[in-house]
Design an enzyme around this catalytic site. Structure first.
Site, PDB file in Angstrom:
ATOM      1  CB  ALA A 185       1.553  45.276 -35.964  1.00 24.79           C
TER       2      ALA A 185
ATOM      3  CB  CYS B 129       3.682  50.928 -31.164  1.00 24.99           C
ATOM      4  SG  CYS B 129       4.895  51.531 -29.983  1.00 24.99           S
ATOM      5  CG  HIS B 130       1.243  48.022 -33.025  1.00 22.62           C
ATOM      6  ND1 HIS B 130       1.451  47.874 -31.688  1.00 22.62           N
ATOM      7  CD2 HIS B 130       2.150  47.235 -33.642  1.00 22.62           C
ATOM      8  CE1 HIS B 130       2.443  47.017 -31.490  1.00 22.62           C
ATOM      9  NE2 HIS B 130       2.879  46.617 -32.648  1.00 22.62           N
ATOM     10  N   GLY B 131       0.073  52.317 -34.969  1.00 20.07           N
ATOM     11  CA  GLY B 131      -0.767  53.224 -35.748  1.00 20.07           C
ATOM     12  C   GLY B 131      -2.104  53.581 -35.139  1.00 20.07           C
TER      13      GLY B 131
END
Lengths: 431, 188
Positions: free
Chosen positions: A371, B152-154
Site C-alpha cells: 500500500a 505494514c502501511h507506514g
C-alpha cells in the site's frame, strides 16, 4: 424449461420402470442434464464454466472432507496438524495441494463464468433470479475461502483473520463488540479458529444447495446463448446429452490438465511463504496480502485514504468493498438495453473488454502490491472507474447505443438463411 | 352450515365471525414464536468471548526493570501492550506539539496517569489494520517522530503514541490500567 419437442423419458428395463414409479430420480436426471433437456445448439466454450464450477465444488468437498479427517482445529496444534498432513499422512500433501489450488481453480472458473454473464447479458430478463442466486453463491464462496485460509494457522492465516475481522470494527458504535462476537475473543485465537473450521465445513453444503436453486432457476427459461436470441423452434436446440455432455467433457479434460499441472508442478506458486511460519500474535509479516482472488476487492478497500464528511476512511473502504459486489445485484436493472448479447452491442462490448476487464486486472495488481504510491493512486482511479462502469456507463450506453442487426433465430445464425440447411421445418414454439 | 361450527359470535350478529379457533391459532403461534425467538439468544450469545477468555482480561506487569527510554511488550487479551518509560526529552517533545494539528487530538497528560507522565502504556495494535508497530523492542526503528512505526502501511506514531503520519485514523489505544504500586501495573 422443457420445450414441447423435448425427448421423453421411457424406461425399458423392468427395474427402471419399477424405479420410475417409486422414485423417479433417473427421470429427473434425464430431464435436467440428459437427452430430455433441449439446449441452444450454438453454445460456445464460455458455456463450459458452469459445469466446471460445479466440478470444482465437488473437488473441494471431496478433498476438504478428507483433510478434515486429519486436521485438528485447535490453535495449539492446528499448524502442526497441517504439517502432519503434508509430511506424514498418506497422500496428505496431494490432498492439501489439491484443496488449496482447488480454491484458486474454483475462483478462476467462477470469475470466467461471471464474465460470461457480463459479455452475453445472461443476467437479463427472464434470467434475473439465476444471476441473483449466482451472486449469493459468489459471496458464500468468498466467506468460505477466507475461513479456509485461516485454518492452517500460519502467519498469513492469523494476520489475514485479524485484518478482515478488523474491518467490522470500522462500523460505528457496534463495530468493536461485533468484532469480539465474531472472534469470540479480543484477537483471533482458539475460539475463532474453531468456529471458522465449523463454518468452513458447513458453507460448501450451503453453496451446493444454492447451486441447486441456481440450476432450477436456469431450467425454467433454459440457457441463453451467444446470440442472446431466445429459442424459437426445435432446430434451434440439441439435446443436452450427448451434445453438451461431450462438449463439457472435453472442456473438463482441458481444465484438469491445467489444474493438475499447477497441483503437481507449482503447488505453492499462488500461496505465500509466510504461511509456513506458525501464527505469532506479536509479530506482523511485513506485507499482509490476501489470496489473489481477493486482490481487486482488497485494492478497493485500501483505496479510501481520506475521511468523507463524517465517515472515517476505514469505514468508507469497507463499504466500498462490499458495494463492489452488491452492485452486481442491481445489474439486471442497471442494464436497460433490450439486446441481450454484447455481440450485437458495439459500445458495451468495448466497455466490457477494454474498460471493465483491464480495470479489474489493474485493481487486482494493486491489491497484491504494497500500500504505497503509485499503487494507492492507481487503485483510487481504478476503483472509481469500477463503480462508474456499473452506475453510469452501463445505463448510459444502454440508452444511447445503436445495436447491430440481430439474427432472426439461432438456426439462422448457425446455418445462414439457407432453408435447406435447416434440420427441421420451422415451427412456432407455441404451436 | 358446517362453516358455522365453533363460531362464538355468528356472522349474522356481528358481521365479523370471530371463532374460538382463531384465538387458539393466534395464541399457539404467538407462544411458539416467543419461544423460538428466546431460543435464538443462546444460539447468538454462545459466540461471545467465553468465561476463560474473559478471565484473562486483566494482567499485572512488573515495570521496575524498565529504564528511561526503554520499552517492553506485554500480552493482554492475547494482544501486545507496549509499556514505555519516556525520557524527559521525549516528554518535552510530545508536549511541544500543537494539539490542533493532530489527526486525533490528545495531550500526553490525557494519555497517561497524573504524576506518572513518563509511563506511556498503549496497545501495540496499529489502529489502521491491526498490525504490531515497531519501536518497543530493542533496536527496532521508532519512526521519524521517535515513537512507534508500523511497517505494514507506514503509520508513524510520536512519543505520546499519537498518529502523526500514514493511514491509521486514531492514536494507539490506551487500555484501562492502574498502578498497584510504583513498580506494578495492572492492565484491564
Amino acid at each position: 424449461m422443457s420445450f414441447p419437442w423435448a425427448q421423453h423419458y421411457e424406461p425399458r428395463h423392468p427395474f427402471m420402470q419399477w424405479m420410475d414409479e417409486k422414485l423417479p430420480l433417473p427421470r429427473f436426471v434425464y430431464n435436467a442434464v440428459g437427452a430430455g433437456y433441449p439446449v441452444p445448439r450454438n453454445l460456445n466454450y464460455w458455456w463450459n464454466f458452469g459445469v466446471l464450477a460445479g466440478f470444482c465444488l465437488v473437488i473441494q468437498i471431496v478433498t476438504g472432507v478428507i483433510l478434515a479427517m486429519h486436521y485438528a482445529a485447535n490453535a495449539g496444534v492446528a499448524f502442526d496438524s497441517t504439517e502432519h498432513i503434508m509430511r506424514d499422512v498418506n497422500w496428505g500433501w496431494m490432498m492439501r495441494y489439491a484443496h488449496a489450488n482447488g480454491a484458486s481453480a474454483f475462483f478462476v472458473v467462477v470469475y470466467t463464468h461471471i464474465f460470461r454473464g457480463f459479455l452475453f447479458g445472461s443476467y437479463k430478463a427472464p434470467r434475473e433470479m439465476i444471476w441473483l442466486l449466482g451472486v449469493v453463491i459468489f459471496l458464500l464462496m468468498m466467506a468460505t475461502a477466507f475461513m479456509g485460509y485461516v485454518l492452517p494457522w500460519g502467519q498469513m492465516s492469523f494476520w489475514g483473520a485479524k485484518v478482515i475481522t478488523g474491518l467490522f470494527s470500522a462500523i460505528p458504535l457496534i463495530g468493536t463488540p461485533l468484532q469480539q462476537w465474531l472472534l469470540g475473543g479480543f484477537a483471533p485465537d482458539n475460539a475463532a479458529l474453531n468456529r471458522f473450521f465449523s463454518l468452513h465445513f458447513l458453507l460448501p453444503f450451503v453453496i451446493a444447495a444454492v447451486v441447486i436453486l441456481h440450476i432450477w432457476a436456469l431450467h425454467i427459461p433454459g440457457s441463453t446463448n451467444p446470440t442472446g436470441v431466445e429459442v424459437k423452434t426445435e432446430s434451434d436446440t440439441v439435446p443436452f446429452h450427448p451434445y453438451y455432455t461431450a462438449k463439457d467433457g472435453f472442456g473438463l479434460g482441458v481444465f484438469l490438465i491445467l489444474y493438475t499441472a499447477v497441483v503437481f508442478f507449482a503447488p505453492n506458486a499462488l500461496g505465500h511463504p509466510d504461511n509456513y511460519i506458525p501464527a505469532n500474535p506479536l509479530s506482523t509479516p511485513a506485507h499482509i496480502v490476501p489470496e489473489w482472488y481477493f486482490w481487486p476487492f482488497y485494492a478497493i478497500l485500501r483505496a479510501f485514504t481520506w475521511d468523507f464528511f463524517f465517515i472515517p476512511a476505514k469505514l468508507m473502504g469497507v463499504l466500498a468493498m462490499f458495494s463492489a459486489i452488491l452492485v452486481w445485484f442491481f445489474l439486471p436493472w442497471l442494464d436497460t438495453s433490450p439486446v441481450r448479447s454484447s455481440r450485437y452491442r458495439p459500445l458495451l462490448r468495448k466497455f466490457v473488454w477494454f474498460g471493465l476487464l483491464p480495470d479489474v486486472i489493474i485493481l487486482g495488481y494493486c491489491g497484491g502490491s504494497p500500500a504505497a504510491e503509485p499503487f494507492v493512486m492507481i487503485s483510487q482511479i481504478a476503483a472509481a472507474y469500477y463503480f462508474l462502469h456499473f452506475l453510469v456507463i452501463l445505463p448510459i450506453v444502454s440508452s444511447i447505443e445503436k445495436p447491430e442487426p440481430l439474427p432472426f433465430s439461432i438456426t439462422e445464425d448457425v446455418l445462414g438463411k439457407d432453408d435447406h440447411a435447416v434440420l427441421a421445418p420451422a415451427q412456432p414454439a407455441a404451436a | 352450515m358446517a362453516d358455522d361450527a365453533g363460531i362464538d359470535t355468528p356472522v349474522h350478529e356481528t358481521g365479523e365471525g370471530v371463532r374460538r379457533r382463531d384465538f387458539i391459532n393466534v395464541a399457539a403461534v404467538s407462544f411458539a414464536g416467543v419461544g423460538g425467538l428466546a431460543t435464538l439468544w443462546p444460539l447468538i450469545r454462545q459466540m461471545s468471548p467465553s468465561a476463560d477468555v474473559l478471565a484473562e482480561s486483566s494482567t499485572e506487569i512488573d515495570i521496575s526493570q524498565i529504564a528511561a527510554g526503554q520499552a517492553i511488550k506485554a500480552i493482554w487479551r492475547k494482544q501486545p501492550v507496549f509499556l514505555r518509560n519516556l525520557t524527559p526529552a521525549e516528554i518535552a517533545l510530545a508536549n511541544k506539539v500543537d494539539i490542533g494539528s493532530l489527526r486525533d487530538p490528545q495531550t500526553l497528560a490525557e494519555r497517561t496517569k497524573p504524576g506518572k507522565e513518563n509511563w506511556l502504556i498503549t496497545m501495540g495494535v496499529c489502529t489502521h489494520l491491526g498490525c504490531v508497530p515497531l519501536g518497543a523492542g530493542e533496536g527496532e526503528p521508532r519512526g521519524e517522530f521517535g515513537g512507534y512505526f508500523c511497517p505494514c502501511h507506514g503509520s508513524t506514531y510520536d512519543t505520546a503514541a499519537r498518529i502523526r503520519k500514514g493511514p491509521a485514523p486514531k492514536n494507539l489505544e490506551v487500555p484501562v490500567y492502574e498502578f498497584n504500586s510504583d513498580t506494578v501495573v495492572k492492565i484491564g
